[in-house]
Design a protein around this motif. Structure first.
Motif, PDB file in Angstrom:
ATOM      1  N   SER A  10       0.800  -1.101  -0.020  1.00  0.00           N
ATOM      2  CA  SER A  10      -0.029  -0.005   0.009  1.00  0.00           C
ATOM      3  C   SER A  10       0.952   1.207  -0.123  1.00  0.00           C
ATOM      4  O   SER A  10       1.798   1.073   0.794  1.00  0.00           O
ATOM      5  N   ARG A  12      -0.902   3.975   0.345  1.00  0.00           N
ATOM      6  CA  ARG A  12      -1.978   5.239   0.977  1.00  0.00           C
ATOM      7  C   ARG A  12      -1.601   5.765   1.915  1.00  0.00           C
ATOM      8  O   ARG A  12      -0.822   5.307   3.006  1.00  0.00           O
ATOM      9  N   VAL A  16      -1.887   0.954   7.008  1.00  0.00           N
ATOM     10  CA  VAL A  16      -1.518  -0.131   8.098  1.00  0.00           C
ATOM     11  C   VAL A  16      -0.552  -1.109   7.506  1.00  0.00           C
ATOM     12  O   VAL A  16       0.070  -1.936   8.311  1.00  0.00           O
ATOM     13  N   GLU A  84      -6.546  -6.050   1.432  1.00  0.00           N
ATOM     14  CA  GLU A  84      -7.573  -6.203   0.494  1.00  0.00           C
ATOM     15  C   GLU A  84      -8.134  -5.048   0.144  1.00  0.00           C
ATOM     16  O   GLU A  84      -8.778  -4.284   1.171  1.00  0.00           O
ATOM     17  N   TYR A  85      -8.454  -4.699  -1.146  1.00  0.00           N
ATOM     18  CA  TYR A  85      -9.052  -3.487  -1.592  1.00  0.00           C
ATOM     19  C   TYR A  85     -10.187  -4.335  -2.507  1.00  0.00           C
ATOM     20  O   TYR A  85      -9.633  -5.070  -3.344  1.00  0.00           O
ATOM     21  N   ASN A  86     -11.463  -3.908  -2.517  1.00  0.00           N
ATOM     22  CA  ASN A  86     -12.465  -4.245  -3.528  1.00  0.00           C
ATOM     23  C   ASN A  86     -12.390  -5.812  -3.933  1.00  0.00           C
ATOM     24  O   ASN A  86     -12.247  -6.260  -4.879  1.00  0.00           O
ATOM     25  N   HIS A  87     -12.171  -6.602  -2.629  1.00  0.00           N
ATOM     26  CA  HIS A  87     -11.920  -8.169  -2.816  1.00  0.00           C
ATOM     27  C   HIS A  87     -10.812  -8.588  -3.565  1.00  0.00           C
ATOM     28  O   HIS A  87     -10.906  -9.600  -4.244  1.00  0.00           O
ATOM     29  N   TYR A 114      -4.180  -9.224   4.817  1.00  0.00           N
ATOM     30  CA  TYR A 114      -5.165  -8.703   6.037  1.00  0.00           C
ATOM     31  C   TYR A 114      -6.377  -7.993   5.254  1.00  0.00           C
ATOM     32  O   TYR A 114      -6.380  -7.546   4.382  1.00  0.00           O
ATOM     33  N   SER A 116     -10.812  -7.447   6.262  1.00  0.00           N
ATOM     34  CA  SER A 116     -12.285  -7.909   6.837  1.00  0.00           C
ATOM     35  C   SER A 116     -12.302  -9.255   6.966  1.00  0.00           C
ATOM     36  O   SER A 116     -13.023  -9.925   7.886  1.00  0.00           O
TER      37      SER A 116
HETATM   38  C1  FMN Z   1     -10.582   1.380  -1.967  1.00  0.00           C
HETATM   39  C2  FMN Z   1     -10.604   0.416  -0.809  1.00  0.00           C
HETATM   40  C3  FMN Z   1     -11.418  -0.769  -0.879  1.00  0.00           C
HETATM   41  C4  FMN Z   1     -11.280  -1.535  -0.061  1.00  0.00           C
HETATM   42  N1  FMN Z   1     -12.041  -2.609   0.097  1.00  0.00           N
HETATM   43  C5  FMN Z   1     -12.077  -3.766   0.837  1.00  0.00           C
HETATM   44  C6  FMN Z   1     -12.349  -5.154   0.573  1.00  0.00           C
HETATM   45  O1  FMN Z   1     -12.712  -5.367  -0.246  1.00  0.00           O
HETATM   46  N2  FMN Z   1     -12.182  -5.953   1.667  1.00  0.00           N
HETATM   47  C7  FMN Z   1     -11.719  -5.584   2.866  1.00  0.00           C
HETATM   48  O2  FMN Z   1     -11.342  -6.489   3.813  1.00  0.00           O
HETATM   49  N3  FMN Z   1     -11.309  -4.292   3.191  1.00  0.00           N
HETATM   50  C8  FMN Z   1     -11.444  -3.339   2.100  1.00  0.00           C
HETATM   51  N4  FMN Z   1     -10.996  -2.253   2.455  1.00  0.00           N
HETATM   52  C9  FMN Z   1     -10.451  -1.786   3.845  1.00  0.00           C
HETATM   53  C10 FMN Z   1      -8.984  -2.069   3.836  1.00  0.00           C
HETATM   54  O3  FMN Z   1      -8.441  -3.067   3.973  1.00  0.00           O
HETATM   55  C11 FMN Z   1      -8.562  -1.097   4.867  1.00  0.00           C
HETATM   56  O4  FMN Z   1      -8.687   0.181   4.739  1.00  0.00           O
HETATM   57  C12 FMN Z   1      -6.794  -1.188   4.835  1.00  0.00           C
HETATM   58  O5  FMN Z   1      -6.218  -0.575   6.115  1.00  0.00           O
HETATM   59  C13 FMN Z   1      -6.285  -1.075   3.918  1.00  0.00           C
HETATM   60  O6  FMN Z   1      -4.882  -1.283   3.936  1.00  0.00           O
HETATM   61  P1  FMN Z   1      -3.693  -0.180   3.959  1.00  0.00           P
HETATM   62  O7  FMN Z   1      -4.025   0.792   5.215  1.00  0.00           O
HETATM   63  O8  FMN Z   1      -2.452  -1.078   4.111  1.00  0.00           O
HETATM   64  O9  FMN Z   1      -3.776   0.647   2.689  1.00  0.00           O
HETATM   65  C14 FMN Z   1     -10.899  -1.250   1.260  1.00  0.00           C
HETATM   66  C15 FMN Z   1     -10.360   0.004   1.649  1.00  0.00           C
HETATM   67  C16 FMN Z   1      -9.878   0.844   0.503  1.00  0.00           C
HETATM   68  C17 FMN Z   1      -9.593   2.232   0.500  1.00  0.00           C
END
Ligand code: FMN
Length: 191
Positions: A10, A12, A16, A84-87, A114, A116
């Motif tokens: 990430s 971002r 995390v 995970e972003y958008n599965h 990592y 949800s």
């Molecule tokens: C664009 C976006 C899409 C996300 N989609 C999911 C998802 O599909 N499944 C999930 O478990 N978490 C999802 N999340 C939550 C992220 O897992 C959570 O924000 C996590 O902190 C992201 O990792 P990062 O902080 O290292 O960027 C999403 C977050 C973002 C920003």
């Protein structure tokens, strides 16, 4: 000693991912079985893929690609920290991987996911990408929940139960890393 990169996923602000990567680095280093190094993709300032040729050609035009290529070339194996972003796989990680090909090929990798749902979908989608690059990805996966392994969804504080998911992955990664070194040496001999 095998050199293994722990690659973040990430870029971002406030992510995390780097906290997870740092914890994985500390745990892995306690084992003394490889030279582990954290490679934060944010440090390589890779734009959305801007190379004219697919990575397989290794005809890199841009300095950022050459620097990234040289860094990944240093390693025998990888641990990808896959939120995970958008599965699916975080786009910054997919982008960083897409810049290269041979630098990853015929090497071993493990995944720490990592999200949800423990980042399971990110990990499985990443496996598809790694297969295409001929990366030998081990079966065991580090798995962490946003709900129980992070404080306020921000600070990584793994439960004992989930922390125990890391070692089996590393136990598989080390022998596969050595095995893939033999594969690469075999390629040189047969070239
Ligand atoms: C664009 C976006 C899409 C996300 N989609 C999911 C998802 O599909 N499944 C999930 O478990 N978490 C999802 N999340 C939550 C992220 O897992 C959570 O924000 C996590 O902190 C992201 O990792 P990062 O902080 O290292 O960027 C999403 C977050 C973002 C920003």
């Amino acid at each position: 000693m095998a050199k293994i990169a722990i690659i973040t996923g990430s870029t971002r602000p406030g992510n995390v991912n780097t906290g997870v990567a740092q914890w994985v680095l500390e745990q892995a280093q306690l084992r003394g079985d490889a030279a582990y190094e954290l490679v934060d993709i944010a440090d390589y300032h890779l734009p959305v893929l801007d190379e004219a040729y697919p990575a397989g050609y290794q005809n890199y035009q841009n300095e950022h690609t050459k620097v990234w290529s040289a860094k990944i070339n240093e390693f025998d194996g990888f641990i990808f920290i896959a939120g995970e972003y958008n599965h699916s796989v975080q786009p910054a990680l997919a982008n960083a991987i897409s810049y290269l090909n041979a630098e990853f090929a015929n090497k071993a990798a493990g995944i720490v996911g990592y999200g949800s749902a423990f980042g399971a979908r990110a990990a499985e989608h990443l496996r598809g990408i790694l297969s295409e690059l001929q990366v030998a990805h081990v079966q065991k996966t580090g798995m962490f929940s946003l709900f129980t392994d992070f404080e306020d969804f921000a600070t990584f504080k793994p439960t004992e139960l989930q922390a125990a998911s890391l070692a089996p992955m590393l136990d598989q990664l080390i022998p596969w890393t050595h095995a893939m070194n033999s594969v690469r040496q075999g390629q040189l001999v047969n070239a």
